[in-house]
Design a protein around this motif. Structure first.
Motif, PDB file in Angstrom:
ATOM      1  N   TYR A  10     -28.287 -66.143 -15.942  1.00  0.00           N
ATOM      2  CA  TYR A  10     -29.486 -65.514 -15.379  1.00  0.00           C
ATOM      3  C   TYR A  10     -30.274 -64.797 -16.478  1.00  0.00           C
ATOM      4  O   TYR A  10     -31.512 -64.886 -16.523  1.00  0.00           O
ATOM      5  CB  TYR A  10     -29.072 -64.528 -14.284  1.00  0.00           C
ATOM      6  N   GLN A  11     -29.568 -64.123 -17.381  1.00  0.00           N
ATOM      7  CA  GLN A  11     -30.244 -63.404 -18.455  1.00  0.00           C
ATOM      8  C   GLN A  11     -30.954 -64.368 -19.399  1.00  0.00           C
ATOM      9  O   GLN A  11     -32.020 -64.041 -19.941  1.00  0.00           O
ATOM     10  CB  GLN A  11     -29.233 -62.549 -19.228  1.00  0.00           C
ATOM     11  N   ASP A  12     -30.377 -65.550 -19.613  1.00  0.00           N
ATOM     12  CA  ASP A  12     -31.021 -66.548 -20.470  1.00  0.00           C
ATOM     13  C   ASP A  12     -32.330 -67.036 -19.848  1.00  0.00           C
ATOM     14  O   ASP A  12     -33.336 -67.214 -20.554  1.00  0.00           O
ATOM     15  CB  ASP A  12     -30.086 -67.730 -20.697  1.00  0.00           C
ATOM     16  N   VAL A  13     -32.306 -67.267 -18.539  1.00  0.00           N
ATOM     17  CA  VAL A  13     -33.518 -67.714 -17.853  1.00  0.00           C
ATOM     18  C   VAL A  13     -34.585 -66.621 -17.899  1.00  0.00           C
ATOM     19  O   VAL A  13     -35.778 -66.892 -18.117  1.00  0.00           O
ATOM     20  CB  VAL A  13     -33.195 -68.104 -16.395  1.00  0.00           C
ATOM     21  N   VAL A  46     -34.238 -76.624  -0.309  1.00  0.00           N
ATOM     22  CA  VAL A  46     -33.790 -75.243  -0.437  1.00  0.00           C
ATOM     23  C   VAL A  46     -32.406 -75.193  -1.078  1.00  0.00           C
ATOM     24  O   VAL A  46     -31.534 -76.011  -0.748  1.00  0.00           O
ATOM     25  CB  VAL A  46     -33.742 -74.569   0.952  1.00  0.00           C
ATOM     26  N   PRO A  47     -32.155 -74.248  -1.984  1.00  0.00           N
ATOM     27  CA  PRO A  47     -30.798 -74.077  -2.525  1.00  0.00           C
ATOM     28  C   PRO A  47     -29.820 -73.674  -1.428  1.00  0.00           C
ATOM     29  O   PRO A  47     -30.201 -73.116  -0.399  1.00  0.00           O
ATOM     30  CB  PRO A  47     -30.967 -72.946  -3.556  1.00  0.00           C
ATOM     31  N   THR A  48     -28.560 -73.952  -1.658  1.00  0.00           N
ATOM     32  CA  THR A  48     -27.529 -73.631  -0.674  1.00  0.00           C
ATOM     33  C   THR A  48     -27.106 -72.178  -0.861  1.00  0.00           C
ATOM     34  O   THR A  48     -26.012 -71.873  -1.352  1.00  0.00           O
ATOM     35  CB  THR A  48     -26.316 -74.563  -0.839  1.00  0.00           C
ATOM     36  N   ASP A  49     -27.970 -71.251  -0.429  1.00  0.00           N
ATOM     37  CA  ASP A  49     -27.720 -69.829  -0.610  1.00  0.00           C
ATOM     38  C   ASP A  49     -27.618 -69.127   0.739  1.00  0.00           C
ATOM     39  O   ASP A  49     -27.499 -69.767   1.793  1.00  0.00           O
ATOM     40  CB  ASP A  49     -28.818 -69.197  -1.474  1.00  0.00           C
ATOM     41  N   LEU A  57     -28.894 -80.103  -9.297  1.00  0.00           N
ATOM     42  CA  LEU A  57     -30.196 -79.520  -8.992  1.00  0.00           C
ATOM     43  C   LEU A  57     -29.932 -78.276  -8.156  1.00  0.00           C
ATOM     44  O   LEU A  57     -29.526 -78.371  -6.998  1.00  0.00           O
ATOM     45  CB  LEU A  57     -31.080 -80.512  -8.234  1.00  0.00           C
ATOM     46  N   GLU A  58     -30.120 -77.124  -8.740  1.00  0.00           N
ATOM     47  CA  GLU A  58     -29.851 -75.874  -8.050  1.00  0.00           C
ATOM     48  C   GLU A  58     -30.939 -74.865  -8.383  1.00  0.00           C
ATOM     49  O   GLU A  58     -31.776 -75.105  -9.270  1.00  0.00           O
ATOM     50  CB  GLU A  58     -28.475 -75.319  -8.422  1.00  0.00           C
ATOM     51  N   GLY A  59     -30.934 -73.750  -7.685  1.00  0.00           N
ATOM     52  CA  GLY A  59     -31.994 -72.781  -7.923  1.00  0.00           C
ATOM     53  C   GLY A  59     -31.670 -71.400  -7.410  1.00  0.00           C
ATOM     54  O   GLY A  59     -30.721 -71.201  -6.651  1.00  0.00           O
ATOM     55  N   TYR A  60     -32.463 -70.445  -7.868  1.00  0.00           N
ATOM     56  CA  TYR A  60     -32.368 -69.068  -7.414  1.00  0.00           C
ATOM     57  C   TYR A  60     -33.689 -68.386  -7.747  1.00  0.00           C
ATOM     58  O   TYR A  60     -34.656 -69.030  -8.201  1.00  0.00           O
ATOM     59  CB  TYR A  60     -31.174 -68.348  -8.048  1.00  0.00           C
ATOM     60  N   VAL A  61     -33.747 -67.082  -7.540  1.00  0.00           N
ATOM     61  CA  VAL A  61     -34.958 -66.302  -7.776  1.00  0.00           C
ATOM     62  C   VAL A  61     -34.758 -65.448  -9.018  1.00  0.00           C
ATOM     63  O   VAL A  61     -33.728 -64.793  -9.181  1.00  0.00           O
ATOM     64  CB  VAL A  61     -35.296 -65.415  -6.562  1.00  0.00           C
ATOM     65  N   CYS A  62     -35.739 -65.476  -9.919  1.00  0.00           N
ATOM     66  CA  CYS A  62     -35.718 -64.656 -11.125  1.00  0.00           C
ATOM     67  C   CYS A  62     -37.107 -64.073 -11.338  1.00  0.00           C
ATOM     68  O   CYS A  62     -38.107 -64.812 -11.289  1.00  0.00           O
ATOM     69  CB  CYS A  62     -35.282 -65.480 -12.330  1.00  0.00           C
ATOM     70  N   LYS A  63     -37.174 -62.773 -11.547  1.00  0.00           N
ATOM     71  CA  LYS A  63     -38.437 -62.046 -11.708  1.00  0.00           C
ATOM     72  C   LYS A  63     -39.361 -62.280 -10.515  1.00  0.00           C
ATOM     73  O   LYS A  63     -40.580 -62.348 -10.645  1.00  0.00           O
ATOM     74  CB  LYS A  63     -39.133 -62.445 -13.018  1.00  0.00           C
ATOM     75  N   GLY A  64     -38.750 -62.450  -9.347  1.00  0.00           N
ATOM     76  CA  GLY A  64     -39.508 -62.589  -8.114  1.00  0.00           C
ATOM     77  C   GLY A  64     -39.984 -63.988  -7.806  1.00  0.00           C
ATOM     78  O   GLY A  64     -40.530 -64.236  -6.722  1.00  0.00           O
ATOM     79  N   GLY A  65     -39.782 -64.938  -8.712  1.00  0.00           N
ATOM     80  CA  GLY A  65     -40.240 -66.314  -8.502  1.00  0.00           C
ATOM     81  C   GLY A  65     -39.089 -67.291  -8.408  1.00  0.00           C
ATOM     82  O   GLY A  65     -37.970 -67.013  -8.858  1.00  0.00           O
ATOM     83  N   ASN A  66     -39.359 -68.449  -7.834  1.00  0.00           N
ATOM     84  CA  ASN A  66     -38.335 -69.473  -7.671  1.00  0.00           C
ATOM     85  C   ASN A  66     -38.064 -70.190  -8.995  1.00  0.00           C
ATOM     86  O   ASN A  66     -38.996 -70.579  -9.708  1.00  0.00           O
ATOM     87  CB  ASN A  66     -38.763 -70.496  -6.614  1.00  0.00           C
ATOM     88  N   LEU A  69     -30.209 -79.873  -3.684  1.00  0.00           N
ATOM     89  CA  LEU A  69     -30.841 -79.000  -2.703  1.00  0.00           C
ATOM     90  C   LEU A  69     -30.790 -79.699  -1.348  1.00  0.00           C
ATOM     91  O   LEU A  69     -30.608 -80.917  -1.268  1.00  0.00           O
ATOM     92  CB  LEU A  69     -32.282 -78.704  -3.104  1.00  0.00           C
ATOM     93  N   LEU A  70     -30.965 -78.939  -0.289  1.00  0.00           N
ATOM     94  CA  LEU A  70     -30.895 -79.516   1.048  1.00  0.00           C
ATOM     95  C   LEU A  70     -32.209 -79.316   1.791  1.00  0.00           C
ATOM     96  O   LEU A  70     -32.900 -78.317   1.586  1.00  0.00           O
ATOM     97  CB  LEU A  70     -29.745 -78.883   1.840  1.00  0.00           C
ATOM     98  N   PRO A  71     -32.562 -80.278   2.654  1.00  0.00           N
ATOM     99  CA  PRO A  71     -33.836 -80.186   3.374  1.00  0.00           C
ATOM    100  C   PRO A  71     -33.774 -79.194   4.531  1.00  0.00           C
ATOM    101  O   PRO A  71     -32.783 -79.118   5.249  1.00  0.00           O
ATOM    102  CB  PRO A  71     -34.043 -81.619   3.880  1.00  0.00           C
ATOM    103  N   ARG A  72     -34.858 -78.442   4.701  1.00  0.00           N
ATOM    104  CA  ARG A  72     -34.960 -77.501   5.807  1.00  0.00           C
ATOM    105  C   ARG A  72     -36.429 -77.333   6.157  1.00  0.00           C
ATOM    106  O   ARG A  72     -37.289 -77.369   5.274  1.00  0.00           O
ATOM    107  CB  ARG A  72     -34.341 -76.154   5.421  1.00  0.00           C
ATOM    108  N   ASP A  73     -36.717 -77.155   7.443  1.00  0.00           N
ATOM    109  CA  ASP A  73     -38.112 -76.950   7.817  1.00  0.00           C
ATOM    110  C   ASP A  73     -38.601 -75.643   7.214  1.00  0.00           C
ATOM    111  O   ASP A  73     -37.842 -74.683   7.046  1.00  0.00           O
ATOM    112  CB  ASP A  73     -38.263 -76.929   9.341  1.00  0.00           C
ATOM    113  N   ALA A  74     -39.870 -75.601   6.886  1.00  0.00           N
ATOM    114  CA  ALA A  74     -40.420 -74.481   6.132  1.00  0.00           C
ATOM    115  C   ALA A  74     -40.262 -73.147   6.844  1.00  0.00           C
ATOM    116  O   ALA A  74     -40.101 -72.100   6.221  1.00  0.00           O
ATOM    117  CB  ALA A  74     -41.892 -74.740   5.820  1.00  0.00           C
ATOM    118  N   SER A  75     -40.287 -73.150   8.164  1.00  0.00           N
ATOM    119  CA  SER A  75     -40.220 -71.899   8.920  1.00  0.00           C
ATOM    120  C   SER A  75     -38.816 -71.598   9.446  1.00  0.00           C
ATOM    121  O   SER A  75     -38.596 -70.548  10.039  1.00  0.00           O
ATOM    122  CB  SER A  75     -41.189 -71.946  10.107  1.00  0.00           C
ATOM    123  N   SER A  76     -37.867 -72.535   9.242  1.00  0.00           N
ATOM    124  CA  SER A  76     -36.484 -72.390   9.730  1.00  0.00           C
ATOM    125  C   SER A  76     -36.420 -72.266  11.249  1.00  0.00           C
ATOM    126  O   SER A  76     -35.492 -71.684  11.801  1.00  0.00           O
ATOM    127  CB  SER A  76     -35.798 -71.162   9.091  1.00  0.00           C
TER     128      SER A  76
END
Length: 368
Positions: free
Chosen positions: A342-345, A125-128, A298-307, A100-107
């Protein structure tokens, strides 16, 4: 005479029976002799040791999502160090790392080169697509992050800071977000610097050809956000510098496959055509032949509205975490040997009774 014939028949029958005896696959037949008996004992040729299984389970249990920038740097660098160590890992010096990469909370600091001004005021933050500045904003965050990982890996305990060279000439267009970071000690750096000074420092501006560095065995080299267009450079550097640690951090091809990627993995004319159109199959085959392996992810996305965060080391399973409703901790929801889709998660969340984020916020589902 009949007695002799009977004895001969008996001996032939015993010989045929011995020749007809064959051990099952994976079994070694050991003949043991003693004064009182002659016995055949079958023993497995391979034994599954419980120590390796327990060791992997311990690693899985210890893995946690880093809650800060410094924790991620330490976790990623430790995984890379373990993987390159022949005593604790596979001894691989060709590694692929995704972080993941660092970014200020408000961008708000989108135009600031080094966005991580205060480690307490940034988030990982994920690189999305949430990065408004695209690939170049990602590079501005990735470059200092990779430098910190290199410093951690090259730390020899003397307190002397590691000199890191950043070469952006690998990015021919200047806007593809590519870079090369490496450590080097000796006259090679001095000679290169003198050549640039003789040219007035405008070599890259006037289209100077990119030259790969010469690495010593103790040097580290990282391709930052490499694309498929630089596979030739990766192959050349890896072949010419066998002992050096060479890593690819946040490659621009995705971990998941689309239709073109799947087609390009076929070793036929259709696969070659799909690779020509941009499929990653050919590039991955070349990296596999060079020995590149995924060391830390270390990666991430949104599933069911949550991180959601996916975490894996070279010696662990895929561990899946969900962010709690307070946003200050991560809850382990499952694990998988293969990368979970995604379906497994989503199924892992259902099995744990985790509802949609909006339902939890409205009190219609239990809090996480």
């Amino acid at each position: 005479m009949r007695t002799i014939e009977a004895i001969l028949i008996l001996l032939c029958s015993s010989a045929k029976a011995a020749l007809a005896f064959t051990s099952p696959p994976g079994v070694v037949v050991t003949v043991r002799s003693s004064e009182s008996s002659f016995s055949l004992a079958a023993e497995p040729s391979t034994t599954t040791t419980t120590e390796e299984t327990k060791e992997q389970e311990n690693i899985n249990d210890k893995l946690q999502i880093p809650l800060s920038y410094n924790e991620m740097i330490l976790q990623a660098s430790q995984a890379m160090k373990d993987a390159s160590s022949s005593s604790s890992g596979s001894g691989t010096t060709r590694q692929i790392v995704r972080i993941l990469l660092p970014r200020d909370a408000s961008s708000d600091n989108i135009g600031v080169y080094y966005e991580m001004v205060d480690s307490e005021s940034i988030k990982l933050v994920p690189t999305d697509e949430s990065w408004q500045g695209g690939i170049m904003q990602l590079y501005r965050a990735a470059s200092p992050t990779v430098k910190d990982i290199i410093r951690q890996l090259a730390n020899d305990g003397t307190g002397i800071p590691t000199k890191i060279v950043e070469d952006r000439n690998i990015d021919e267009s200047g806007v593809d977000g590519l870079g090369l970071l490496y450590t080097q000690i000796g006259k090679d750096i001095v000679e290169k610097k003198e050549e640039e000074e003789e040219k007035g420092g405008f070599g890259a501006f006037f289209g100077e050809a990119f030259t790969l560095p010469t690495l010593a065995k103790e040097d580290l080299c990282v391709f930052v956000q490499p694309s498929q267009e630089v596979i030739d450079s990766i192959e050349t550097l890896s072949t010419d510098n066998e002992g050096s640690l060479i890593a690819l951090v946040n490659p621009q091809w995705r971990n998941v496959d689309d239709a073109l990627d799947s087609a390009s993995k076929n070793d036929n004319v259709f696969g070659a055509f799909a690779s020509f159109l941009g499929g990653k199959g050919s590039a991955l085959r070349r990296l596999d032949s060079l020995g590149f392996t995924n060391t830390y992810t270390l990666e991430g996305y949104v599933c069911k509205g949550g991180n959601i965060r996916l975490l894996k080391r070279f010696d662990s399973d895929w561990i899946v975490f969900a962010e709690n409703d307070s946003g200050d901790a991560w809850v382990r929801v499952g694990q998988s040997v293969d990368r979970p889709a995604y379906q497994d998660v989503e199924k892992m969340l259902d099995d744990k009774g985790v509802g949609y984020k909006y339902a939890r916020d409205l009190g219609l589902a239990p809090k996480l």
